[in-house]
Design a protein around this motif. Structure first.
Motif, PDB file in Angstrom:
ATOM      1  N   PHE A 264       7.749   0.324  -3.027  1.00  0.00           N
ATOM      2  CA  PHE A 264       6.420  -0.114  -2.586  1.00  0.00           C
ATOM      3  C   PHE A 264       5.584   1.103  -2.206  1.00  0.00           C
ATOM      4  O   PHE A 264       6.132   2.171  -1.853  1.00  0.00           O
ATOM      5  CB  PHE A 264       6.554  -1.076  -1.404  1.00  0.00           C
ATOM      6  N   ALA A 265       4.259   0.928  -2.256  1.00  0.00           N
ATOM      7  CA  ALA A 265       3.348   2.059  -2.002  1.00  0.00           C
ATOM      8  C   ALA A 265       3.487   2.591  -0.581  1.00  0.00           C
ATOM      9  O   ALA A 265       3.188   3.758  -0.316  1.00  0.00           O
ATOM     10  CB  ALA A 265       1.902   1.627  -2.279  1.00  0.00           C
ATOM     11  N   TYR A 295      10.710  -0.132 -10.620  1.00  0.00           N
ATOM     12  CA  TYR A 295       9.388  -0.753 -10.505  1.00  0.00           C
ATOM     13  C   TYR A 295       8.681  -0.087  -9.334  1.00  0.00           C
ATOM     14  O   TYR A 295       9.193  -0.067  -8.216  1.00  0.00           O
ATOM     15  CB  TYR A 295       9.529  -2.266 -10.283  1.00  0.00           C
ATOM     16  N   GLU A 297       4.984   0.441  -7.180  1.00  0.00           N
ATOM     17  CA  GLU A 297       3.678  -0.186  -6.935  1.00  0.00           C
ATOM     18  C   GLU A 297       2.576   0.737  -7.462  1.00  0.00           C
ATOM     19  O   GLU A 297       2.636   1.964  -7.279  1.00  0.00           O
ATOM     20  CB  GLU A 297       3.502  -0.486  -5.443  1.00  0.00           C
ATOM     21  N   ARG A 298       1.556   0.133  -8.108  1.00  0.00           N
ATOM     22  CA  ARG A 298       0.607   0.901  -8.923  1.00  0.00           C
ATOM     23  C   ARG A 298      -0.068   2.085  -8.206  1.00  0.00           C
ATOM     24  O   ARG A 298      -0.177   3.161  -8.806  1.00  0.00           O
ATOM     25  CB  ARG A 298      -0.452  -0.042  -9.530  1.00  0.00           C
ATOM     26  N   PRO A 400       4.920  -0.010 -13.620  1.00  0.00           N
ATOM     27  CA  PRO A 400       4.109  -0.287 -12.424  1.00  0.00           C
ATOM     28  C   PRO A 400       4.092  -1.787 -12.098  1.00  0.00           C
ATOM     29  O   PRO A 400       4.266  -2.614 -12.991  1.00  0.00           O
ATOM     30  CB  PRO A 400       2.701   0.161 -12.843  1.00  0.00           C
ATOM     31  N   PHE A 401       3.881  -2.119 -10.812  1.00  0.00           N
ATOM     32  CA  PHE A 401       3.678  -3.535 -10.455  1.00  0.00           C
ATOM     33  C   PHE A 401       2.550  -3.633  -9.436  1.00  0.00           C
ATOM     34  O   PHE A 401       2.164  -2.638  -8.798  1.00  0.00           O
ATOM     35  CB  PHE A 401       4.974  -4.172  -9.937  1.00  0.00           C
ATOM     36  N   ASP A 402       2.021  -4.888  -9.286  1.00  0.00           N
ATOM     37  CA  ASP A 402       0.835  -5.081  -8.443  1.00  0.00           C
ATOM     38  C   ASP A 402       1.049  -6.008  -7.260  1.00  0.00           C
ATOM     39  O   ASP A 402       0.205  -6.050  -6.369  1.00  0.00           O
ATOM     40  CB  ASP A 402      -0.321  -5.626  -9.310  1.00  0.00           C
ATOM     41  N   SER A 403       2.139  -6.789  -7.255  1.00  0.00           N
ATOM     42  CA  SER A 403       2.340  -7.694  -6.112  1.00  0.00           C
ATOM     43  C   SER A 403       3.823  -7.910  -5.873  1.00  0.00           C
ATOM     44  O   SER A 403       4.659  -7.708  -6.765  1.00  0.00           O
ATOM     45  CB  SER A 403       1.674  -9.048  -6.376  1.00  0.00           C
ATOM     46  N   GLU A 404       4.113  -8.359  -4.653  1.00  0.00           N
ATOM     47  CA  GLU A 404       5.501  -8.634  -4.262  1.00  0.00           C
ATOM     48  C   GLU A 404       6.107  -9.716  -5.169  1.00  0.00           C
ATOM     49  O   GLU A 404       7.234  -9.580  -5.648  1.00  0.00           O
ATOM     50  CB  GLU A 404       5.449  -9.121  -2.811  1.00  0.00           C
ATOM     51  N   VAL A 407       6.968  -8.370  -8.629  1.00  0.00           N
ATOM     52  CA  VAL A 407       8.128  -7.474  -8.737  1.00  0.00           C
ATOM     53  C   VAL A 407       9.443  -8.232  -8.528  1.00  0.00           C
ATOM     54  O   VAL A 407      10.462  -7.899  -9.136  1.00  0.00           O
ATOM     55  CB  VAL A 407       7.993  -6.249  -7.797  1.00  0.00           C
ATOM     56  N   THR A 424      10.597   0.681   1.184  1.00  0.00           N
ATOM     57  CA  THR A 424       9.370   0.266   1.875  1.00  0.00           C
ATOM     58  C   THR A 424       9.520   0.584   3.359  1.00  0.00           C
ATOM     59  O   THR A 424      10.642   0.620   3.871  1.00  0.00           O
ATOM     60  CB  THR A 424       9.110  -1.248   1.697  1.00  0.00           C
TER      61      THR A 424
END
Ligand code: NAD
Ligand code: 6OD
Length: 486
Positions: A264-265, A295, A297-298, A400-404, A407, A424
């Motif tokens: 995660f970011a 994976y 986060e973008r 890349p992924f955009d949401s929980e 993913v 995270t």
């Protein structure tokens, strides 16, 4: 060159048929050992020795006596630490620090921990009313299953073999072990340890050979084998399960994986890069728990890809005993071909090759070894071969992924379900995601951190059953109930 024999009923013996096979060094492809292959009659002798020892000298010991002997095994492994390190380095070609910090100490721990557990875990007891008012007392006793067939792989040979032999013996069983044909050395050395600490003859037996039409198959089909514990490929597990069905034998399977890493970011960036670098490249990617799908986060995707690339390009190839190297070869020419065929497939399926994708340039004396570059891809669809299938090499695809929610779905969209590593700093999210990922083992902000009391095993096609702590006792013993009318 070493001559490696089978270990049957406390003696090192050649196979009766006189067949042998050769072991080559992964580092330079030089011949290092000639191994005696066990035929059907040798396997039969090993199983019968185990059966007799179970009913005889081993079965006659109290739990405390058994536990003392297993402590002795652990201590003798520690005393002969350098012999085990040297043997495992020769077999696998992996760096010395991996042997000294993880693989060999874990071999000793696998005997100590399960000796402690068998001494300290109680069985159940229930009181019940009876019509005459006097009542009855039920209590459980644990009995060993009998002769356990142990079939182990080559990627962490000593750790994975003792992970099964330790609890099996602690529970009072006897074992016949078929180590991988690629890594016969440390298992054979353990035979010497067993003799020197006074483990009775026949308790621990080693038969060398291959799977089909060889020692592995003869062992799994032997009617006096009471249960089979296996670590290896899912496909092999299917064949063994069919053999175990004959005679209704129990199985415990630790199988393949295609494990996701989720970053995660908000993760501690450097720790996540370090963690994924270890989980993708340790042991040259030959770890069942390793990460081959990453994976990210973008918002941190590009930065993460570049940081992992730097890690991959920083490895130092070389001999295990060379203090300047930290990176070894693959186990065999055959496995190298398999991994390189996946590298070619990834390119053909349109991957962007961030780094690697081939064979490193090695000095002449190592050029015949089984070296491949750590490799990172991006840009592949989730249907690509290297995103779906276990490569078992030093490689990963980063997406890349955009949401929980997204993913979690990506991580779960695979037939395997062995492990996940999640990075995270949001603790609530870590727990939420961990609970929904369909795997047997999840690490949060870590990877391959092992407490041997915990349940270990895979979901979906990654395994059947759990070992570790009391879960190992469940597999290696049978609980019987005794009901006493008071
Ligand atoms: P493999 O399945 O090829 O071989 C494992 C063992 O099974 C070897 O000793 C082999 O000789 C034997 N064998 C093969 N066919 C057999 C048969 N028909 N009957 C009886 N025995 C047979 O696996 P491998 O290549 O040695 O190991 C790599 C695989 O192991 C990977 O898929 C990896 O993910 C898996 N693995 C899983 C775990 C886990 O804990 N889940 C741990 C380590 C490795
Ligand atoms: O740590 C263990 O107990 C274990 N079975 C590790 C498996 C590693 C796979 O390569």
């Amino acid at each position: 060159m070493q001559q490696i024999k089978n270990f049957i009923n406390g003696e090192f013996v050649d196979g009766i048929e006189g067949k042998t096979f050769d072991k080559y060094s992964p580092v330079d492809n030089n011949l290092i050992a000639r191994i005696s292959e066990a035929g059907k009659s040798d396997v039969d002798a090993a199983v019968r020795a185990a059966h007799a020892a179970r009913r005889g000298a081993w079965g006659a010991l109290t739990t405390d006596q058994r536990v003392d002997l297993l402590y002795g095994v652990a201590d003798e492994i520690t005393r002969r630490f350098e012999d085990f390190v040297a043997a495992e380095m020769a077999d696998t070609g992996q760096p010395r620090h991996v042997m000294t910090q993880v693989f060999i100490p874990r071999g000793a721990a696998n005997f100590k921990v399960f000796a402690d557990i068998i001494k300290n875990v109680p069985t159940e007891s229930f009181q019940m009313p009876t019509p005459d008012g006097r009542g009855a007392l039920n209590y459980g006793i644990r009995v060993p299953k009998g002769v356990i067939g142990v079939i182990s792989p080559w990627n962490a040979p000593f750790l994975l073999m003792t992970w099964k032999v330790g609890p099996a013996l602690a529970c009072g069983n006897t074992v016949v072990v078929k180590p991988s044909e690629e890594t016969p050395l440390t298992c054979t050395l353990l035979g010497e340890v067993m003799n020197s600490v006074g483990i009775p003859k026949g308790v621990f037996n080693v038969i060398h050979g291959f799977g089909p039409a060889s020692a592995g198959e003869y062992l799994t089909h032997h009617p006096l084998v009471d249960a089979i514990t296996f670590t290896g490929e899912t496909r092999t597990g299917t064949a063994i399960m069919k053999a175990a069905a004959e005679g209704m034998r129990d199985v415990s399977f630790e199988l393949g994986g295609k494990n996701a890493g989720i970053v995660f970011a908000d993760a501690d960036f450097d720790a996540a890069v370090e963690g994924i670098s270890r989980s993708s490249f340790l042991n040259s990617g030959q770890v069942c728990l390793g990460t081959e799908r990453v994976y990210v986060e973008r918002p941190i995707f590009e930065r993460f890809v570049q940081a992992l690339k730097a890690k991959a390009e920083g490895v130092k190839f070389g001999r295990p005993e060379d203090h300047h190297s930290n990176y070894g070869p693959l186990i065999s020419a055959e496995h190298k071909q398999k991994v390189l065929s996946y590298y070619a497939k990834a390119a053909a399926e349109g991957a962007t090759i961030i780094t690697g994708g081939g064979v490193p340039e090695m000095p002449a004396e190592l050029a015949a070894g089984h070296w491949v570059q750590p490799t990172i891809w991006t840009g592949l669809p989730e249907t690509a071969s290297v995103v779906r299938e276990e490569v078992f090499g030093p490689c990963c695809h980063i997406c890349p992924f955009d949401s929980e929610e997204q993913v979690i779905n990506l991580a779960n969209d695979n037939d395997y379900g062995l492990s996940t590593t999640i990075w995270t700093t949001n603790l609530a999210r870590a727990h939420r995601v961990a609970a929904r990922v369909e795997v047997g083992i999840t690490w949060i902000n870590s990877w391959f951190l092992r407490d041997l009391r915990t349940a270990f095993g895979g979901s979906k096609q990654s395994g059947i059953g759990r070992e570790g702590g009391v879960h190992s006792l469940e597999f290696y013993t049978e609980t019987r109930n005794i009901c006493v009318k008071l």
